[in-house]
Design an enzyme around this catalytic site. Structure first.
Site, short mmCIF file in Angstrom:
data_model
loop_
_atom_site.label_atom_id
_atom_site.label_comp_id
_atom_site.label_asym_id
_atom_site.label_seq_id
_atom_site.Cartn_x
_atom_site.Cartn_y
_atom_site.Cartn_z
N ASP A 8 42.21 40.65 51.47
CA ASP A 8 41.32 41.81 51.54
C ASP A 8 42.05 42.97 50.85
O ASP A 8 43.10 42.77 50.21
CB ASP A 8 40.88 42.09 52.99
CG ASP A 8 41.99 42.66 53.87
OD1 ASP A 8 43.13 42.83 53.39
OD2 ASP A 8 41.72 42.94 55.05
N CYS A 65 46.12 39.82 54.50
CA CYS A 65 45.40 41.05 54.86
C CYS A 65 46.44 42.04 55.37
O CYS A 65 47.63 41.87 55.10
CB CYS A 65 44.26 40.79 55.84
SG CYS A 65 44.72 40.19 57.48
N THR A 67 47.54 42.82 58.52
CA THR A 67 48.45 42.20 59.48
C THR A 67 48.55 40.68 59.31
O THR A 67 49.46 40.06 59.86
CB THR A 67 47.96 42.43 60.92
OG1 THR A 67 46.64 41.86 61.04
CG2 THR A 67 47.91 43.92 61.25
N MET A 71 42.72 37.32 59.07
CA MET A 71 42.60 36.14 58.20
C MET A 71 42.89 34.86 59.00
O MET A 71 42.19 33.85 58.85
CB MET A 71 43.58 36.23 57.02
CG MET A 71 43.22 37.28 55.98
SD MET A 71 41.71 36.85 55.09
CE MET A 71 41.86 37.91 53.64
N HIS A 98 56.12 20.69 61.31
CA HIS A 98 55.58 20.28 62.61
C HIS A 98 54.07 20.40 62.73
O HIS A 98 53.46 19.63 63.47
CB HIS A 98 56.23 21.13 63.72
CG HIS A 98 57.67 20.81 63.93
ND1 HIS A 98 58.41 21.32 64.98
CD2 HIS A 98 58.54 20.04 63.22
CE1 HIS A 98 59.65 20.87 64.91
NE2 HIS A 98 59.76 20.09 63.85
N ARG A 132 55.75 12.14 65.70
CA ARG A 132 55.17 12.73 66.92
C ARG A 132 54.32 13.96 66.61
O ARG A 132 53.39 14.28 67.35
CB ARG A 132 56.28 13.08 67.92
CG ARG A 132 57.21 14.21 67.49
CD ARG A 132 58.38 14.35 68.44
NE ARG A 132 59.19 15.52 68.17
CZ ARG A 132 60.12 15.60 67.22
NH1 ARG A 132 60.32 14.56 66.42
NH2 ARG A 132 60.83 16.70 67.05
N HIS A 133 54.63 14.61 65.50
CA HIS A 133 53.86 15.80 65.13
C HIS A 133 52.45 15.41 64.67
O HIS A 133 51.49 16.15 64.90
CB HIS A 133 54.58 16.60 64.05
CG HIS A 133 55.97 16.99 64.48
ND1 HIS A 133 56.19 17.84 65.53
CD2 HIS A 133 57.19 16.60 64.02
CE1 HIS A 133 57.50 17.97 65.70
NE2 HIS A 133 58.12 17.23 64.80
C1 RB5 Z 1 41.85 46.22 57.38
O1 RB5 Z 1 41.94 47.55 57.70
C2 RB5 Z 1 42.63 45.37 58.36
O2 RB5 Z 1 42.00 45.40 59.60
C3 RB5 Z 1 42.78 43.96 57.85
O3 RB5 Z 1 43.45 43.98 56.63
C4 RB5 Z 1 43.56 43.04 58.74
O4 RB5 Z 1 44.79 43.58 59.07
C5 RB5 Z 1 42.86 42.48 59.88
O5 RB5 Z 1 43.38 41.69 60.66
#
Ligand code: RB5
Length: 150
Positions: A8, A65, A67, A71, A98, A132-133
């Site tokens: 994103d 993205c 964080t 995603m 794993h 096992r995995h």
């Molecule tokens: C976008 O502001 C932010 O929410 C997105 O990039 C992401 O971190 C969502 O999990």
């Protein structure tokens, strides 16, 4: 190996860094956007990539993205996808060994491009251990097959 990559607006710089890495490693890839820095919705990028990996059109996916969490949540809704959010090299190696993760997610507001490159390199180079995995992954697949009633 064929890789589908997308981000994103919060992950454009790392996406470019990973594309450079893929070029250096000689790995074929397709970039599924996003194309601009204005705000977009991460599911619109995670879900198409996840579906392409689940259908076998691509061997692996890489999603970035802010964080990496959005995603990851979205991609893991697609049956057959094992998306791992990694912000360290150890986890990137272990999730291949794993979990046989088929999508890597990272967050550009969490790590810089240098570390993202090392994480992606380790993830791309590490093989699944099986054994096992494979049994454990099989239990997840079995759950997916029967979700919503037997
Ligand atoms: C976008 O502001 C932010 O929410 C997105 O990039 C992401 O971190 C969502 O999990």
């Amino acid at each position: 190996m064929k890789v589908a990559i997308a981000s994103d607006h919060g992950g454009i710089r790392i996406r470019e860094e990973i594309k450079t890495l893929l070029d250096e490693m000689g790995i074929e890839y397709t970039d599924f956007g996003c194309d601009c820095e204005t705000s977009v919705d991460y599911p619109d990028y995670a879900l198409p990539v996840a579906e392409k990996v689940a259908r076998g059109e691509f061997d692996r996916g890489i999603l970035i993205c802010g964080t990496g969490i959005g995603m990851t949540i979205a991609a893991n809704k697609v049956k057959g996808v094992r998306c791992a959010l990694c912000h360290d090299v150890y986890s990137a190696k272990l999730t291949r060994m794993h979990n046989d993760s088929n999508i890597l997610a990272m967050g550009e507001r969490v790590i810089g491009p240098g570390l993202a490159r090392e994480i992606a390199k380790a993830w791309l180079e590490t093989e699944f251990e099986g054994g096992r995995h494979a049994r454990r992954i099989g239990k997840i697949a079995e759950y997916e097959d029967h979700q919503g009633g037997k």
